[in-house]
Design an enzyme around this catalytic site. Structure first.
Site, PDB file in Angstrom:
ATOM      1  N   LEU A 190      -5.731  10.788  -8.544  1.00  0.00           N
ATOM      2  CA  LEU A 190      -5.038  10.676  -9.841  1.00  0.00           C
ATOM      3  C   LEU A 190      -5.913  11.185 -10.990  1.00  0.00           C
ATOM      4  CD1 LEU A 190      -3.003   9.343 -11.928  1.00  0.00           C
ATOM      5  CD2 LEU A 190      -4.308   7.233 -11.584  1.00  0.00           C
TER       6      LEU A 190
ATOM      7  N   ASN B  42      -6.538   0.345 -16.729  1.00  0.00           N
ATOM      8  CA  ASN B  42      -5.555   0.795 -15.726  1.00  0.00           C
ATOM      9  C   ASN B  42      -5.028   2.178 -16.081  1.00  0.00           C
ATOM     10  OD1 ASN B  42      -5.783  -2.127 -15.512  1.00  0.00           O
ATOM     11  ND2 ASN B  42      -4.061  -1.993 -14.072  1.00  0.00           N
ATOM     12  N   VAL B  43      -5.030   3.066 -15.115  1.00  0.00           N
ATOM     13  CA  VAL B  43      -4.666   4.459 -15.325  1.00  0.00           C
ATOM     14  C   VAL B  43      -3.333   4.757 -14.623  1.00  0.00           C
ATOM     15  CG1 VAL B  43      -5.524   6.838 -15.221  1.00  0.00           C
ATOM     16  CG2 VAL B  43      -7.126   4.931 -15.023  1.00  0.00           C
TER      17      VAL B  43
ATOM     18  N   TYR C  71     -14.296  -5.101  -4.801  1.00  0.00           N
ATOM     19  CA  TYR C  71     -14.308  -3.844  -5.579  1.00  0.00           C
ATOM     20  C   TYR C  71     -15.114  -4.027  -6.857  1.00  0.00           C
ATOM     21  CZ  TYR C  71     -11.894  -0.221  -8.470  1.00  0.00           C
ATOM     22  OH  TYR C  71     -11.572   0.842  -9.297  1.00  0.00           O
TER      23      TYR C  71
ATOM     24  N   GLY D 112     -11.950  14.415  -6.409  1.00  0.00           N
ATOM     25  CA  GLY D 112     -11.242  15.372  -7.267  1.00  0.00           C
ATOM     26  C   GLY D 112      -9.779  15.563  -6.946  1.00  0.00           C
TER      27      GLY D 112
ATOM     28  N   ARG E   1      -1.535  -6.005 -19.647  1.00  0.00           N
ATOM     29  CA  ARG E   1      -2.428  -4.919 -19.261  1.00  0.00           C
ATOM     30  C   ARG E   1      -2.491  -3.877 -20.369  1.00  0.00           C
ATOM     31  NH1 ARG E   1      -3.358  -8.182 -16.054  1.00  0.00           N
ATOM     32  NH2 ARG E   1      -3.519  -8.075 -13.768  1.00  0.00           N
TER      33      ARG E   1
ATOM     34  N   LYS F 124     -18.512  -1.948  -8.040  1.00  0.00           N
ATOM     35  CA  LYS F 124     -18.483  -1.125  -9.252  1.00  0.00           C
ATOM     36  C   LYS F 124     -19.551  -1.591 -10.248  1.00  0.00           C
ATOM     37  CE  LYS F 124     -15.063   1.798  -8.560  1.00  0.00           C
ATOM     38  NZ  LYS F 124     -15.196   3.251  -8.705  1.00  0.00           N
TER      39      LYS F 124
HETATM   40  P1  NAP Z   1      -7.266   7.950  -6.025  1.00  0.00           P
HETATM   41  O1  NAP Z   1      -6.091   8.627  -6.631  1.00  0.00           O
HETATM   42  O2  NAP Z   1      -7.075   6.987  -4.911  1.00  0.00           O
HETATM   43  O3  NAP Z   1      -8.305   9.094  -5.543  1.00  0.00           O
HETATM   44  C1  NAP Z   1      -9.450   8.688  -4.854  1.00  0.00           C
HETATM   45  C2  NAP Z   1     -10.251   9.927  -4.583  1.00  0.00           C
HETATM   46  O4  NAP Z   1     -11.446   9.555  -3.898  1.00  0.00           O
HETATM   47  C3  NAP Z   1      -9.508  10.940  -3.713  1.00  0.00           C
HETATM   48  O5  NAP Z   1      -9.830  12.250  -4.094  1.00  0.00           O
HETATM   49  C4  NAP Z   1     -10.083  10.640  -2.331  1.00  0.00           C
HETATM   50  O6  NAP Z   1     -10.079  11.757  -1.466  1.00  0.00           O
HETATM   51  C5  NAP Z   1     -11.511  10.286  -2.679  1.00  0.00           C
HETATM   52  N1  NAP Z   1     -12.127   9.457  -1.642  1.00  0.00           N
HETATM   53  C6  NAP Z   1     -11.730   8.234  -1.217  1.00  0.00           C
HETATM   54  N2  NAP Z   1     -12.550   7.807  -0.236  1.00  0.00           N
HETATM   55  C7  NAP Z   1     -13.481   8.791  -0.041  1.00  0.00           C
HETATM   56  C8  NAP Z   1     -14.581   8.949   0.832  1.00  0.00           C
HETATM   57  N3  NAP Z   1     -14.908   8.007   1.730  1.00  0.00           N
HETATM   58  N4  NAP Z   1     -15.310  10.089   0.751  1.00  0.00           N
HETATM   59  C9  NAP Z   1     -14.986  11.059  -0.146  1.00  0.00           C
HETATM   60  N5  NAP Z   1     -13.954  10.969  -1.016  1.00  0.00           N
HETATM   61  C10 NAP Z   1     -13.216   9.839  -0.948  1.00  0.00           C
HETATM   62  O7  NAP Z   1      -8.095   7.168  -7.135  1.00  0.00           O
HETATM   63  P2  NAP Z   1      -8.088   7.315  -8.730  1.00  0.00           P
HETATM   64  O8  NAP Z   1      -7.079   6.370  -9.275  1.00  0.00           O
HETATM   65  O9  NAP Z   1      -8.064   8.764  -9.089  1.00  0.00           O
HETATM   66  O10 NAP Z   1      -9.525   6.707  -9.081  1.00  0.00           O
HETATM   67  C11 NAP Z   1     -10.584   7.559  -9.415  1.00  0.00           C
HETATM   68  C12 NAP Z   1     -11.703   6.677  -9.953  1.00  0.00           C
HETATM   69  O11 NAP Z   1     -11.227   5.954 -11.088  1.00  0.00           O
HETATM   70  C13 NAP Z   1     -12.177   5.630  -8.948  1.00  0.00           C
HETATM   71  O12 NAP Z   1     -13.590   5.536  -8.992  1.00  0.00           O
HETATM   72  C14 NAP Z   1     -11.524   4.345  -9.436  1.00  0.00           C
HETATM   73  O13 NAP Z   1     -12.292   3.221  -9.070  1.00  0.00           O
HETATM   74  C15 NAP Z   1     -11.505   4.562 -10.920  1.00  0.00           C
HETATM   75  N6  NAP Z   1     -10.482   3.786 -11.654  1.00  0.00           N
HETATM   76  C16 NAP Z   1      -9.155   3.941 -11.343  1.00  0.00           C
HETATM   77  C17 NAP Z   1      -8.208   3.181 -12.062  1.00  0.00           C
HETATM   78  C18 NAP Z   1      -6.728   3.304 -11.786  1.00  0.00           C
HETATM   79  O14 NAP Z   1      -5.951   2.542 -12.386  1.00  0.00           O
HETATM   80  N7  NAP Z   1      -6.290   4.216 -10.932  1.00  0.00           N
HETATM   81  C19 NAP Z   1      -8.623   2.309 -13.057  1.00  0.00           C
HETATM   82  C20 NAP Z   1      -9.982   2.210 -13.348  1.00  0.00           C
HETATM   83  C21 NAP Z   1     -10.904   2.958 -12.627  1.00  0.00           C
HETATM   84  P3  NAP Z   1      -8.801  12.038  -0.532  1.00  0.00           P
HETATM   85  O15 NAP Z   1      -7.753  12.553  -1.458  1.00  0.00           O
HETATM   86  O16 NAP Z   1      -9.286  13.050   0.440  1.00  0.00           O
HETATM   87  O17 NAP Z   1      -8.429  10.714   0.097  1.00  0.00           O
HETATM   88  O1  GFB Z   2      -2.022  -2.341 -11.171  1.00  0.00           O
HETATM   89  P1  GFB Z   2      -2.130  -3.668 -10.528  1.00  0.00           P
HETATM   90  O2  GFB Z   2      -1.784  -3.761  -9.075  1.00  0.00           O
HETATM   91  O3  GFB Z   2      -3.601  -4.199 -10.605  1.00  0.00           O
HETATM   92  O4  GFB Z   2      -1.216  -4.681 -11.377  1.00  0.00           O
HETATM   93  P2  GFB Z   2      -4.391  -5.127 -11.630  1.00  0.00           P
HETATM   94  C1  GFB Z   2      -0.934  -5.923 -10.839  1.00  0.00           C
HETATM   95  C2  GFB Z   2       0.017  -6.690 -11.781  1.00  0.00           C
HETATM   96  O5  GFB Z   2       1.318  -6.068 -11.776  1.00  0.00           O
HETATM   97  C3  GFB Z   2       0.202  -8.112 -11.272  1.00  0.00           C
HETATM   98  C4  GFB Z   2       2.267  -6.978 -11.177  1.00  0.00           C
HETATM   99  O6  GFB Z   2       0.514  -8.961 -12.359  1.00  0.00           O
HETATM  100  C5  GFB Z   2       1.405  -7.943 -10.364  1.00  0.00           C
HETATM  101  O7  GFB Z   2       2.111  -9.180 -10.171  1.00  0.00           O
HETATM  102  N1  GFB Z   2       3.203  -6.224 -10.323  1.00  0.00           N
HETATM  103  C6  GFB Z   2       4.547  -6.335 -10.385  1.00  0.00           C
HETATM  104  C7  GFB Z   2       2.882  -5.328  -9.389  1.00  0.00           C
HETATM  105  N2  GFB Z   2       5.114  -5.531  -9.457  1.00  0.00           N
HETATM  106  C8  GFB Z   2       4.091  -4.883  -8.833  1.00  0.00           C
HETATM  107  C9  GFB Z   2       4.043  -3.906  -7.793  1.00  0.00           C
HETATM  108  O8  GFB Z   2       5.069  -3.472  -7.243  1.00  0.00           O
HETATM  109  N3  GFB Z   2       2.810  -3.446  -7.430  1.00  0.00           N
HETATM  110  C10 GFB Z   2       1.664  -3.899  -8.003  1.00  0.00           C
HETATM  111  N4  GFB Z   2       0.478  -3.394  -7.607  1.00  0.00           N
HETATM  112  N5  GFB Z   2       1.659  -4.862  -8.990  1.00  0.00           N
HETATM  113  C11 GFB Z   2      -6.314  -3.854 -10.450  1.00  0.00           C
HETATM  114  C12 GFB Z   2      -7.527  -4.154  -9.604  1.00  0.00           C
HETATM  115  O9  GFB Z   2      -5.859  -5.060 -11.000  1.00  0.00           O
HETATM  116  O10 GFB Z   2      -6.643  -3.006 -11.547  1.00  0.00           O
HETATM  117  C13 GFB Z   2      -8.112  -2.881  -9.106  1.00  0.00           C
HETATM  118  O11 GFB Z   2      -7.146  -4.981  -8.526  1.00  0.00           O
HETATM  119  C14 GFB Z   2      -8.265  -1.856 -10.201  1.00  0.00           C
HETATM  120  O12 GFB Z   2      -9.351  -3.189  -8.555  1.00  0.00           O
HETATM  121  C15 GFB Z   2      -7.045  -1.747 -11.074  1.00  0.00           C
HETATM  122  O13 GFB Z   2      -9.345  -2.171 -11.011  1.00  0.00           O
HETATM  123  C16 GFB Z   2      -7.295  -0.854 -12.258  1.00  0.00           C
HETATM  124  O14 GFB Z   2      -4.417  -4.519 -12.967  1.00  0.00           O
HETATM  125  O15 GFB Z   2      -3.931  -6.530 -11.493  1.00  0.00           O
END
Ligand code: NAP
Ligand code: GFB
Length: 329
Positions: free
Chosen positions: A14, A174-175, A145, A11, A217, A149
């Site tokens: 992000l 992607n969020v 990962y 919680g 993306r 999932k």
């Molecule tokens: P985040 O900002 O990294 O937050 C992760 C959360 O999980 C934090 O509250 C963290 O707590 C908690 N956490 C991590 N390890 C834990 C553990 N061992 N025990 C209990 N809590 C733990 O991630 P997010 O981007 O919000 O992602 C939330 C969900 O969306 C995830 O399931 C992720 O796979 C999914 N998701 C994210 C994206 C994206 O682009 N960000 C895209 C698709 C799906 P602390 O704050 O205490 O570390």
């Molecule tokens: O968000 P991102 O790291 O993850 O995006 P994915 C990666 C893309 O952005 C690649 C380019 O094409 C990178 O070359 N990029 C350019 C960068 N500059 C940067 C930078 O400074 N940082 C990063 N991170 N990328 C993730 C999965 O894939 O998508 C995770 O690996 C998760 O598991 C997430 O599911 C939602 O979109 O490639």
């Protein structure tokens, strides 16, 4: 859902903080607002390391949730995933197994877990839809990962068939948004580039974008995703997952993202591409047809407006935001 207790694991992250923002800012009783009598808990890892079954059980005994939105996970962008494939696989399997089993043991009425569009097969006919999750290997850059999932979908079906549990999952693309992880190396592309662009502007240093800029993306603003999770909590009761994304026609290139970030940050210089760094998956176009047909439509926040909100939040909260290397715990 009167007297409901909604536990949001993860919680403080992000997505969790986006749900907190929406549930607290939308009018009570509205489609995306708190319902009368409901209480919401946004748990961080300090309330319990969910890799540990006893700490998971204790969290559930403490709050006795009736509903769970399960977000807790080891999360990171392309480069963090490439570095820690076993850790992403094992930590997320442990977290998910404990939260699903604690939900079953606590007789939770509904559990929504979180997959990601990166779980889809890399070589598959587009667009990606909910039926294709298991029809091929995920991209090698994040197979740890991705498999952890994907397993949640298998677990949801097994809990339903053996115990009749009401478990389901969401598949966000992607969020990005406020409270993101802005670490320079381990974050996702948008927060990573916002931080890099900010430093280039502050220090008059080069702004370098990784890869070729060619990959595509789809990005969803975290406040929009939050509304979709709340919709799922109230109105969706099927075990099959739902993709939570903007439309396939909203794909943008990494170059276009970098240009938008330059504009939002107000950076006057040029940027270059470090083509020695990986591009990762070229594209993962996901269809949101199932979501829109079930919801009867949804207004997504325009990308540039969402980016401005995110950059504003980052600049205002730079001192307290997650900007340093988040270690693998
Ligand atoms: P985040 O900002 O990294 O937050 C992760 C959360 O999980 C934090 O509250 C963290 O707590 C908690 N956490 C991590 N390890 C834990 C553990 N061992 N025990 C209990 N809590 C733990 O991630 P997010 O981007 O919000 O992602 C939330 C969900 O969306 C995830 O399931 C992720 O796979 C999914 N998701 C994210 C994206 C994206 O682009 N960000 C895209 C698709 C799906 P602390 O704050 O205490 O570390
Ligand atoms: O968000 P991102 O790291 O993850 O995006 P994915 C990666 C893309 O952005 C690649 C380019 O094409 C990178 O070359 N990029 C350019 C960068 N500059 C940067 C930078 O400074 N940082 C990063 N991170 N990328 C993730 C999965 O894939 O998508 C995770 O690996 C998760 O598991 C997430 O599911 C939602 O979109 O490639």
């Amino acid at each position: 859902m009167s007297k409901a207790v909604v536990l949001v694991t993860g919680g403080t992250g992000l997505v969790g903080q986006a749900i907190k923002h929406i549930i607290e800012s939308e009018p009570e009783g509205s489609r995306f607002g708190k319902q009368p009598g409901e209480s919401w808990i946004f748990a961080s890892s300090s309330e319990g390391d969910l890799r540990d079954p006893s700490q998971s059980r204790r969290l559930f005994e403490k709050y006795k949730p009736t509903h769970v939105i399960h977000l807790a996970a080891l999360v990171g962008g392309l480069f963090k995933n490439m570095k820690y494939k076993l850790t992403f696989l094992r930590d997320n399997i442990l977290i998910n197994d404990n939260v699903l089993h604690s939900s079953y043991e606590s007789k939770v009425e509904k559990l929504i877990s979180c997959l990601s569009t990166c779980v889809f097969p890399d070589k598959v006919e587009y667009p990606l839809d909910e039926r294709k999750i298991h029809s091929g290997a995920p991209h090698e850059s994040n197979f740890g990962y991705a498999h952890a999932k994907r397993l949640v979908d298998v677990q949801n079906h097994a809990y339903k068939e053996e115990f009749g549990c009401n478990f389901t999952s969401a598949i966000p693309t992607n969020v990005f948004g406020p409270h993101d992880n802005f670490d320079l190396e381990d974050s996702h592309v948008i927060p990573g580039l916002i931080h890099k662009c900010y430093l280039a502007k502050q220090n008059n240093t080069p702004f370098v974008v990784a890869g070729t800029g060619k990959p595509l993306r789809q990005f969803i603003f975290s406040w929009d995703l939050a509304k979709l999770f709340i919709w799922m909590l109230r109105e969706y009761d099927d075990v099959e997952p739902v993709i939570l994304s903007v439309g396939e026609d909203e794909e943008v290139s990494i170059r276009a993202v970098a240009d938008a970030i330059v504009k939002a940050v107000g950076f006057q210089g040029d940027y270059t591409f470090d083509t020695k760094r990986a591009d990762g998956q070229f594209r993962k176009p996901a269809s949101n047809k199932k979501l829109l047909s079930l919801m009867g439509g949804f207004e997504f926040t325009p990308f540039d407006q969402a980016l401005d909100i995110t950059v504003d939040w980052f600049l205002k909260n730079y001192e307290s935001a997650r900007t340093g290397n988040a270690n693998i715990a």
